[in-house]
Design a protein around this motif. Sequence first.
Motif, PDB file in Angstrom:
ATOM      1  N   ASN A  33       0.797  -1.227   0.000  1.00 61.33           N
ATOM      2  CA  ASN A  33       0.000   0.000   0.000  1.00 61.33           C
ATOM      3  C   ASN A  33       0.829   1.276   0.000  1.00 61.33           C
ATOM      4  OD1 ASN A  33      -2.476  -1.350  -0.026  1.00 61.33           O
ATOM      5  ND2 ASN A  33      -2.421  -1.643   2.186  1.00 61.33           N
ATOM      6  N   ILE A  34       1.981   1.286   0.675  1.00 59.66           N
ATOM      7  CA  ILE A  34       2.789   2.518   0.703  1.00 59.66           C
ATOM      8  C   ILE A  34       4.283   2.249   0.574  1.00 59.66           C
ATOM      9  CG2 ILE A  34       3.077   2.700   3.214  1.00 59.66           C
ATOM     10  CD1 ILE A  34       2.476   5.804   2.789  1.00 59.66           C
ATOM     11  N   GLY A  35       4.704   0.989   0.765  1.00 63.21           N
ATOM     12  CA  GLY A  35       6.113   0.650   0.536  1.00 63.21           C
ATOM     13  C   GLY A  35       7.046   0.979   1.679  1.00 63.21           C
ATOM     14  N   PHE A  36       6.507   1.469   2.806  1.00 61.37           N
ATOM     15  CA  PHE A  36       7.302   1.826   3.981  1.00 61.37           C
ATOM     16  C   PHE A  36       6.668   1.241   5.231  1.00 61.37           C
ATOM     17  CE2 PHE A  36       9.695   4.761   1.523  1.00 61.37           C
ATOM     18  CZ  PHE A  36      10.741   5.254   2.300  1.00 61.37           C
ATOM     19  N   VAL A  37       7.501   0.953   6.233  1.00 63.18           N
ATOM     20  CA  VAL A  37       7.005   0.498   7.529  1.00 63.18           C
ATOM     21  C   VAL A  37       8.009   0.905   8.595  1.00 63.18           C
ATOM     22  CG1 VAL A  37       8.084  -1.793   7.579  1.00 63.18           C
ATOM     23  CG2 VAL A  37       5.860  -1.485   8.606  1.00 63.18           C
ATOM     24  N   ALA A  38       7.519   1.186   9.807  1.00 68.26           N
ATOM     25  CA  ALA A  38       8.393   1.454  10.958  1.00 68.26           C
ATOM     26  C   ALA A  38       8.501   0.170  11.771  1.00 68.26           C
ATOM     27  CB  ALA A  38       7.832   2.588  11.806  1.00 68.26           C
ATOM     28  N   LEU A  39       9.717  -0.328  11.962  1.00 69.57           N
ATOM     29  CA  LEU A  39       9.941  -1.645  12.556  1.00 69.57           C
ATOM     30  C   LEU A  39      10.619  -1.523  13.919  1.00 69.57           C
ATOM     31  CD1 LEU A  39      10.340  -4.929  11.406  1.00 69.57           C
ATOM     32  CD2 LEU A  39      12.624  -4.216  12.036  1.00 69.57           C
ATOM     33  N   SER A  40      10.003  -2.100  14.945  1.00 68.78           N
ATOM     34  CA  SER A  40      10.651  -2.260  16.244  1.00 68.78           C
ATOM     35  C   SER A  40      11.006  -3.730  16.431  1.00 68.78           C
ATOM     36  CB  SER A  40       9.729  -1.772  17.371  1.00 68.78           C
ATOM     37  OG  SER A  40       8.484  -2.436  17.306  1.00 68.78           O
ATOM     38  N   GLY A  41      11.708  -4.043  17.526  1.00 72.71           N
ATOM     39  CA  GLY A  41      12.076  -5.436  17.792  1.00 72.71           C
ATOM     40  C   GLY A  41      13.211  -5.948  16.939  1.00 72.71           C
ATOM     41  N   HIS A  42      14.031  -5.034  16.394  1.00 73.22           N
ATOM     42  CA  HIS A  42      15.162  -5.435  15.556  1.00 73.22           C
ATOM     43  C   HIS A  42      16.343  -5.843  16.430  1.00 73.22           C
ATOM     44  CE1 HIS A  42      16.621  -1.448  16.632  1.00 73.22           C
ATOM     45  NE2 HIS A  42      15.434  -0.978  16.255  1.00 73.22           N
ATOM     46  N   PHE A  43      17.497  -6.094  15.811  1.00 76.36           N
ATOM     47  CA  PHE A  43      18.642  -6.672  16.522  1.00 76.36           C
ATOM     48  C   PHE A  43      19.696  -5.634  16.936  1.00 76.36           C
ATOM     49  CE2 PHE A  43      16.947 -10.178  13.912  1.00 76.36           C
ATOM     50  CZ  PHE A  43      16.631 -11.066  14.943  1.00 76.36           C
ATOM     51  N   LEU A  44      19.409  -4.349  16.750  1.00 73.97           N
ATOM     52  CA  LEU A  44      20.363  -3.306  17.130  1.00 73.97           C
ATOM     53  C   LEU A  44      20.141  -2.884  18.578  1.00 73.97           C
ATOM     54  CD1 LEU A  44      20.491  -0.681  14.233  1.00 73.97           C
ATOM     55  CD2 LEU A  44      22.298  -2.210  14.940  1.00 73.97           C
ATOM     56  N   GLU A  45      21.189  -2.979  19.409  1.00 71.91           N
ATOM     57  CA  GLU A  45      21.069  -2.509  20.788  1.00 71.91           C
ATOM     58  C   GLU A  45      21.320  -1.001  20.841  1.00 71.91           C
ATOM     59  OE1 GLU A  45      23.564  -4.558  19.820  1.00 71.91           O
ATOM     60  OE2 GLU A  45      23.051  -6.564  20.564  1.00 71.91           O
ATOM     61  N   ASP A  46      20.694  -0.340  21.819  1.00 70.17           N
ATOM     62  CA  ASP A  46      20.848   1.115  21.980  1.00 70.17           C
ATOM     63  C   ASP A  46      22.320   1.503  22.130  1.00 70.17           C
ATOM     64  OD1 ASP A  46      18.141   1.433  21.815  1.00 70.17           O
ATOM     65  OD2 ASP A  46      17.821   1.656  23.976  1.00 70.17           O
ATOM     66  N   GLU A  47      23.078   0.702  22.873  1.00 71.13           N
ATOM     67  CA  GLU A  47      24.486   1.029  23.116  1.00 71.13           C
ATOM     68  C   GLU A  47      25.268   1.074  21.805  1.00 71.13           C
ATOM     69  OE1 GLU A  47      28.361  -0.588  25.681  1.00 71.13           O
ATOM     70  OE2 GLU A  47      26.514  -1.764  25.634  1.00 71.13           O
ATOM     71  N   LEU A  48      24.994   0.108  20.914  1.00 66.83           N
ATOM     72  CA  LEU A  48      25.685   0.078  19.621  1.00 66.83           C
ATOM     73  C   LEU A  48      25.282   1.285  18.771  1.00 66.83           C
ATOM     74  CD1 LEU A  48      27.513  -1.344  17.583  1.00 66.83           C
ATOM     75  CD2 LEU A  48      25.539  -2.719  16.871  1.00 66.83           C
ATOM     76  N   VAL A  49      23.997   1.623  18.783  1.00 66.12           N
ATOM     77  CA  VAL A  49      23.519   2.784  18.018  1.00 66.12           C
ATOM     78  C   VAL A  49      24.222   4.055  18.488  1.00 66.12           C
ATOM     79  CG1 VAL A  49      21.507   4.240  17.554  1.00 66.12           C
ATOM     80  CG2 VAL A  49      21.283   1.752  17.490  1.00 66.12           C
ATOM     81  N   ASN A  50      24.303   4.229  19.805  1.00 65.88           N
ATOM     82  CA  ASN A  50      24.954   5.425  20.356  1.00 65.88           C
ATOM     83  C   ASN A  50      26.432   5.476  19.988  1.00 65.88           C
ATOM     84  OD1 ASN A  50      22.559   6.263  21.521  1.00 65.88           O
ATOM     85  ND2 ASN A  50      22.956   5.228  23.462  1.00 65.88           N
ATOM     86  N   LYS A  51      27.090   4.316  20.026  1.00 67.38           N
ATOM     87  CA  LYS A  51      28.511   4.262  19.634  1.00 67.38           C
ATOM     88  C   LYS A  51      28.682   4.655  18.176  1.00 67.38           C
ATOM     89  CE  LYS A  51      30.403   0.578  22.599  1.00 67.38           C
ATOM     90  NZ  LYS A  51      30.859  -0.829  22.528  1.00 67.38           N
ATOM     91  N   LEU A  52      27.813   4.135  17.313  1.00 63.12           N
ATOM     92  CA  LEU A  52      27.935   4.423  15.884  1.00 63.12           C
ATOM     93  C   LEU A  52      27.757   5.915  15.610  1.00 63.12           C
ATOM     94  CD1 LEU A  52      28.313   3.318  12.998  1.00 63.12           C
ATOM     95  CD2 LEU A  52      25.831   3.148  12.855  1.00 63.12           C
ATOM     96  N   TYR A  53      26.730   6.517  16.212  1.00 66.84           N
ATOM     97  CA  TYR A  53      26.526   7.955  16.001  1.00 66.84           C
ATOM     98  C   TYR A  53      27.733   8.749  16.480  1.00 66.84           C
ATOM     99  CZ  TYR A  53      21.759   7.903  14.232  1.00 66.84           C
ATOM    100  OH  TYR A  53      20.653   7.715  13.437  1.00 66.84           O
ATOM    101  N   GLY A  54      28.315   8.336  17.615  1.00 62.76           N
ATOM    102  CA  GLY A  54      29.515   9.021  18.092  1.00 62.76           C
ATOM    103  C   GLY A  54      30.656   8.935  17.101  1.00 62.76           C
ATOM    104  N   GLU A  55      30.872   7.751  16.531  1.00 56.50           N
ATOM    105  CA  GLU A  55      31.970   7.550  15.579  1.00 56.50           C
ATOM    106  C   GLU A  55      31.751   8.333  14.289  1.00 56.50           C
ATOM    107  OE1 GLU A  55      34.877   5.955  16.021  1.00 56.50           O
ATOM    108  OE2 GLU A  55      34.305   5.533  18.097  1.00 56.50           O
TER     109      GLU A  55
END
Length: 316
Positions: A33-55
């Motif tokens: 219908n629109i080709g997009f979806v917002a997905l939770s429950g994925h395999f990325l931990e918050d700590e890794l996300v924060n590290k990546l943004y810092g780098e």
Amino acid sequence: MSAIPSVDLRDFVSDNPARKEKFIKEIGAAFENIGFVALSGHFLEDELVNKLYGEIKDFFHQPQEVKDKYEIAGIGGQRGYTSFGKEHAKGKKEGDLKEFWHFGQYVEDDSKLEEEYPDNVFVEELPDFNTVGKETYQKLEKTAKYVLRALALHLDLEETYFDQWIKNGNSILRPIHYPPITEEPKNAVRAAAHGDINLITLLMGAHGKGLQVQNHEGEWVDAIARPDQLMINVGDMLSRLTNNKLKSTIHQVVNPPKELWGTSRYSIPFFMHPVSEMPLNCLENCIDDKHPKGFEDTTAGEYLNERLIELGLVKK
């Protein structure tokens, strides 16, 4: 459709058949219908996300002469740094208002593909940059694998239909920096309206206004995810494969209001590509009298090369 639907991958990977079926129906309907979806429950931990943004912030804040060391000639921008304004949308001559980095595949047990893919580029100034990038790449690749398994079932295919094609696939993790805007842009936006080339895209960083999706009525819809969600969309390869049953949706990143010109925006898409040999011939069960075959047969590699030429990243 005037809003982006939300789904939870934990439903699909649970041992509950009803929850799994619910996820398949929800993501299948959203992608039709629109080709997009917002997905939770994925395999990325918050700590890794924060590290990546810092780098990545540390990298993009390096002096331009440092960043320029990592812009590698002759590989169509497939690895390392691409400087500001180099890429443009198909049919546009103005460069997008962004600079970006590419992490590519970490090939396992395939010497042919090790030779085919360019090497990842190591940033000397930031010792953790490449380690954090690799870990993020692999967590997003794992998430994408399960999303594609759900889509395979939605398309009445074997659940693992895509597995053989995405193992060691030509996927790209692209941290993007949209720098502060310092003067009135001339016909340029942060990312002009475009469709993605690949099978599916998993996007980190769609937490504020900027990303817009064009629905089937031609209206632009704001695509804003919660901090714990990834925005996932259908790419042109999957659209071709399914004879447009799953819609590759045009999207853009618009410039902020003038009072926010002095701010940077960061986003990090993961473009899930298959290996070059994957046939993109329309699936037989997506062709019928009402939906005749709409695309010529091709492979993922041939299609990718054609599109990179259109984007100005590869010369004819």
